[in-house]
Scaffold this active site. Structure first.
Site: not given
Length: 267
Positions: A2-3, A91, A110, A152
């Site tokens: 999931p983003e 899970h 996870r 940067r």
DNA sequence: AGAATTACCTGAGCGC
DNA sequence: TGCGCTCAGGTAATTC
């Protein structure tokens, strides 16, 4: 994984069905996530009414009036709305029951996800305090990115994946946005011109918006709230032919993250 | 301060 | 069939 777009689609889906409903029970089967799930959740939540669901980067905030439930889906987490008596599977770590009729289930093989509780202003919450502007708001502009990149030496890809610079841009969309903007991911962030930063900021926004639209438009079932098919131009396509030229997509690692780009199309 | 590295976790894929 | 290895990666914490 999931983003931001998947999190936003999840947010809208849950908002539709859950806001205004009352927590009646919380079942905590596995509390050992990246940050331990506070066991008192099972006592705090029942009786509270869900006021709103908002998003900050990839964090979901469930406003419960006297405090907020904070959920992050990590790498492999998702939330599902199920029938009340659906037996938990492997899970399935946490169940949230609403009005004794709706079951929201947190699943995360996870265990990189977060389920937490906080009171007070979200901006005071340590996990949220240092997050940069939302990429889909007017605060995220080329000028802002140019200033953040100035001086940067990190690569531009790592810079836009830094949540302190901009919220919720993960590996997939960093790759996609840089490809769309025609900018090589391994450029030093400070080497980008204002024009390039504007192109990149617009590309970040457009790839995220298009993915959210795709998620909204596809038939999103209760079983698969967070995941939907998407057309990705570069991510996962190392070695394949570029969709814009005859070249082959290259792969490298930046900050230990797989990075795919086209040597012809990205400068 | 900024950059680089490490830790957390498990399923999938692979070689043997 | 199964063992051991490597990889995937968001984010915070730690080190340089």
């Amino acid at each position: 994984m999931p983003e931001l777009p998947e999190v936003e689609v999840t947010r809208r889906r849950l908002e539709r069905d859950l806001v205004g409903k009352r927590f009646t029970q919380v079942v905590l089967r596995v509390a050992k996530l990246r940050i331990p799930v506070p066991p008192e959740l099972t006592e705090i939540l029942p009786g509270l009414t869900l006021q709103a669901i908002t998003r900050r980067g990839k964090y979901l905030l469930f406003d419960c009036g006297s405090g907020s439930l904070l959920i992050h889906l990590g790498m492999t987490g998702f939330l599902r709305l199920l029938q009340v008596f659906s037996p938990p599977e492997k899970h399935d770590h946490i169940d949230f029951l609403f009005d004794d009729t709706l079951l929201l289930r947190f699943h995360d093989p996870r265990k990189f996800g977060i389920v937490n509780w906080f009171t007070g202003e979200p901006g005071q919450q340590p996990l949220l305090a240092d997050i940069g502007p939302e990429p889909l708001t007017d605060a995220f502009t080329g000028g802002y990115l140019f200033n953040a990149a100035r001086g940067r030496s990190v690569t531009i890809k790592q810079l836009i994946m830094n949540s302190a610079v901009v919220a919720g841009v993960g590996n997939i969309y960093a790759n996609e946005a840089l490809y769309r903007a025609g900018i090589r991911p391994d450029r030093a962030a400070g080497s980008l011109t204002l024009h390039e930063c504007s192109l990149l900021a617009a590309s970040v926004r457009s790839v995220l918006e298009e993915s959210i639209s795709a998620g909204i438009n596809c038939l999103v079932t209760a079983e698969t709230i967070a995941y939907y098919p998407q057309e990705l131009k570069v991510y996962g396509r190392g070695g394949e032919v570029c969709s814009e030229c005859d070249g082959m997509l290259d792969e490298m690692r930046l900050g230990n993250r797989s990075t795919v780009f086209c040597r012809n199309c990205q400068i």
